[in-house]
Structure formats: C-alpha cells, structure tokens
Design a protein around this motif. Structure first.
Motif, short mmCIF file in Angstrom:
data_model
loop_
_atom_site.label_atom_id
_atom_site.label_comp_id
_atom_site.label_asym_id
_atom_site.label_seq_id
_atom_site.Cartn_x
_atom_site.Cartn_y
_atom_site.Cartn_z
N TYR A 1 17.62 -35.10 34.00
CA TYR A 1 18.79 -34.86 33.16
C TYR A 1 18.87 -33.37 32.83
O TYR A 1 17.90 -32.64 32.98
CB TYR A 1 18.67 -35.62 31.84
N THR A 2 20.00 -32.95 32.31
CA THR A 2 20.09 -31.62 31.70
C THR A 2 19.45 -31.68 30.32
O THR A 2 19.19 -32.77 29.78
CB THR A 2 21.55 -31.17 31.54
N ASP A 3 19.22 -30.51 29.72
CA ASP A 3 18.72 -30.47 28.34
C ASP A 3 19.65 -31.27 27.42
O ASP A 3 19.19 -32.05 26.57
CB ASP A 3 18.67 -29.02 27.83
N GLU A 4 20.94 -31.04 27.59
CA GLU A 4 21.93 -31.67 26.71
C GLU A 4 21.91 -33.20 26.88
O GLU A 4 22.04 -33.94 25.89
CB GLU A 4 23.33 -31.13 27.02
N GLU A 5 21.77 -33.66 28.10
CA GLU A 5 21.73 -35.11 28.35
C GLU A 5 20.49 -35.75 27.74
O GLU A 5 20.55 -36.86 27.20
CB GLU A 5 21.79 -35.39 29.85
N ASN A 6 19.36 -35.05 27.82
CA ASN A 6 18.14 -35.57 27.19
C ASN A 6 18.31 -35.70 25.68
O ASN A 6 17.95 -36.72 25.09
CB ASN A 6 16.95 -34.67 27.52
N LYS A 7 18.86 -34.67 25.07
CA LYS A 7 19.03 -34.69 23.61
C LYS A 7 20.07 -35.73 23.19
O LYS A 7 19.89 -36.42 22.17
CB LYS A 7 19.40 -33.31 23.10
N LYS A 8 21.12 -35.88 23.95
CA LYS A 8 22.13 -36.89 23.64
C LYS A 8 21.52 -38.29 23.72
O LYS A 8 21.79 -39.15 22.87
CB LYS A 8 23.31 -36.78 24.59
N MET A 9 20.70 -38.54 24.74
CA MET A 9 20.03 -39.83 24.88
C MET A 9 19.18 -40.14 23.65
O MET A 9 19.18 -41.27 23.14
CB MET A 9 19.15 -39.82 26.14
N ILE A 10 18.49 -39.12 23.16
CA ILE A 10 17.61 -39.30 21.99
C ILE A 10 18.44 -39.59 20.74
O ILE A 10 18.13 -40.52 19.98
CB ILE A 10 16.76 -38.02 21.79
N LEU A 11 19.48 -38.81 20.51
CA LEU A 11 20.31 -39.01 19.31
C LEU A 11 21.07 -40.32 19.38
O LEU A 11 21.22 -41.01 18.36
CB LEU A 11 21.25 -37.83 19.13
N ASP A 12 21.53 -40.70 20.56
CA ASP A 12 22.24 -41.98 20.73
C ASP A 12 21.32 -43.16 20.43
O ASP A 12 21.78 -44.22 20.00
CB ASP A 12 22.79 -42.11 22.15
N ALA A 13 20.02 -42.98 20.65
CA ALA A 13 19.05 -44.05 20.38
C ALA A 13 18.83 -44.24 18.88
O ALA A 13 18.30 -45.27 18.45
CB ALA A 13 17.73 -43.76 21.08
N GLY A 14 19.20 -43.23 18.08
CA GLY A 14 19.05 -43.35 16.63
C GLY A 14 18.20 -42.29 15.98
O GLY A 14 18.13 -42.23 14.74
N PHE A 15 17.53 -41.47 16.77
CA PHE A 15 16.68 -40.43 16.21
C PHE A 15 17.52 -39.44 15.40
O PHE A 15 18.65 -39.12 15.76
CB PHE A 15 15.94 -39.67 17.31
N SER A 16 16.96 -38.98 14.29
CA SER A 16 17.69 -38.07 13.41
C SER A 16 17.66 -36.63 13.90
O SER A 16 18.51 -35.83 13.53
CB SER A 16 17.10 -38.13 12.00
N HIS A 17 16.70 -36.32 14.75
CA HIS A 17 16.55 -34.92 15.17
C HIS A 17 15.83 -34.85 16.51
O HIS A 17 14.93 -35.64 16.78
CB HIS A 17 15.74 -34.15 14.11
N CYS A 18 16.24 -33.91 17.33
CA CYS A 18 15.56 -33.66 18.61
C CYS A 18 15.60 -32.16 18.88
O CYS A 18 16.66 -31.54 18.79
CB CYS A 18 16.23 -34.42 19.75
#
Length: 236
Positions: free
Chosen positions: A202-219
C-alpha cells in the motif's frame, strides 16, 4: 547461512519454505534497509506501553527474533505469542528460543483464526503486505477489536508511492541498496519476479486509512526509508 536462494532460476512464486527459512535472518538484514534500527524502535516504543504480564502477539513471527529481543531488553515478564503458518520458520524459532532461554508460545496458525485475547501489543513486521487487501483490512479490524484500551499495534510494511516518477525512483534506490548488500542484478530480478502478485504493498496514506477505518484513534510513522516504513497505531 548466507542467502543464495535466487542465484538460480526460479520455478515458483515466493513462499516461506525450508529453503527460505534456512537463510531468512540473513535475507532480512540484507534485503530490508535498516531492519535492525526498525526492530530497535519497535521494541523501545513497545516498552513505553507494556506492563508486567501483558500479552504480546507477533504476526508472521518467522524465526521469533523480535520477540526474543523484546524479552532481552526488559526486566518485566510478558506473555509472548508468535504466530506463523510456516512450519520451517517455527522450527528455527523454537531452536532460537531455547538458545536464548526465552519462553515464547509459538503457534502454527492462520492469522485470521486467532482471537488475540488480552492483547496489549500486536507486532506485524512485513506481514500484512502478503495478505490480500480485503482480508488484510478484516484482520486489522479484528486486531483493533481485541486490543486492550491503550493497546498498540506496531507494523512495518514495504510501501509504494502514489506518484509514478517517485515510485520509479523508490525502486531504483532500493535496487542500489541491494547491490551494496552483495546481491547480483540476476538475484534482484529473480526475487522481484517471485514476489509478483504475492507481495501487495500500500501507499503510506492507504496504510494509515486502513488503520483509522479499523477504529484506531491515531496512527503515525515511526520510521521510513524510501519504500520501507514502520507505523504505530494506538487504541484509546
């Protein structure tokens, strides 16, 4: 042992079989830029959050190097669990655990079949990239749901650029790195072909979006070298 897996012509896609497992530690150190530094950062940041008897999972633990180093760098006792679906990797992990006197529970399982009970820390070093995108996102969601409050997820991934020109420069720079590590152009080309459609970055942005979409408050990005990055995600 020295990694010479791709000195010969490949006949199959890349897999973590006995041949790869036998040279895997050397392969990591020579194929992943600043691997030891990434591992050091992972451990240092993890120790900021871990308390006595906390549960730690390493997904795709391979030869258990990260969990062993985590245990060596703390006076606290943790419940360490390494998961991998390669029996060849786990056989070497078991031998290393015995050699270093570290108690790690090693599971030969599919990552999707684990419940991640009482998880305070989940580590995934260059593992998610081998999971198909839809299943990858389901796994990250499952990790989030099973982490304790203030639990953390630290993961490292090979990344790509959303810009085609930069993406080409990423590849060129990485190839030069591998050449400095003693790999020939033939070996580099062979491994790239073997990983085609097996490793999906993934791109950096896609990785972070995946994390935030899962519910994490911060990445946040802990470390990055061209197309290799380490991220930390926090559940609050």
């Amino acid at each position: 042992m020295t990694d010479k897996v791709f000195e010969k012509s490949i006949k199959k896609q890349f897999e973590f079989d006995e041949e790869v497992a036998s040279v895997f530690d050397d392969m990591l150190n020579r194929s992943v830029p600043f691997y030891k530094e990434m591992q050091r950062l992972t451990i240092n940041f993890a120790l900021n959050y871990l308390e006595e008897n906390d549960t730690v999972y390493d997904l795709g633990c391979s030869t258990a190097s990260t969990l062993i180093e985590l245990a060596k760098h703390s006076s606290k006792k943790f419940d360490l669990i390494g998961i991998d679906n390669s029996s060849a990797m786990l056989a070497r992990a078991e031998n290393k655990c015995k050699a270093f006197g570290v108690d790690i529970k090693l599971l030969n399982e599919d990552l999707h079949n684990i419940d991640y009970e009482n998880a305070k820390l989940v580590i995934s070093n260059y593992t998610l990239q081998f999971i198909r995108p839809l299943q990858r996102e389901k796994l990250v969601k499952k990790i989030y749901e099973n982490l304790e409050e203030n639990g953390i997820f630290i993961f490292s991934e090979k990344v790509i650029s959303s810009d085609k020109v930069l993406g080409k420069q990423y590849i060129d720079e990485y190839y030069e790195f591998k050449k400095t590590q003693g790999y020939s152009e033939f070996e580099i080309a062979q491994k790239r072909e073997a990983l085609e459609n097996v490793l999906i970055p993934y791109t950096d942005e896609e990785n972070k979006k995946m994390i935030l979409d899962a519910g994490f408050s911060h990445c946040e990005t802990l470390f990055k070298w061209v197309n290799f990055a380490t991220f930390i995600a926090i559940k609050k």
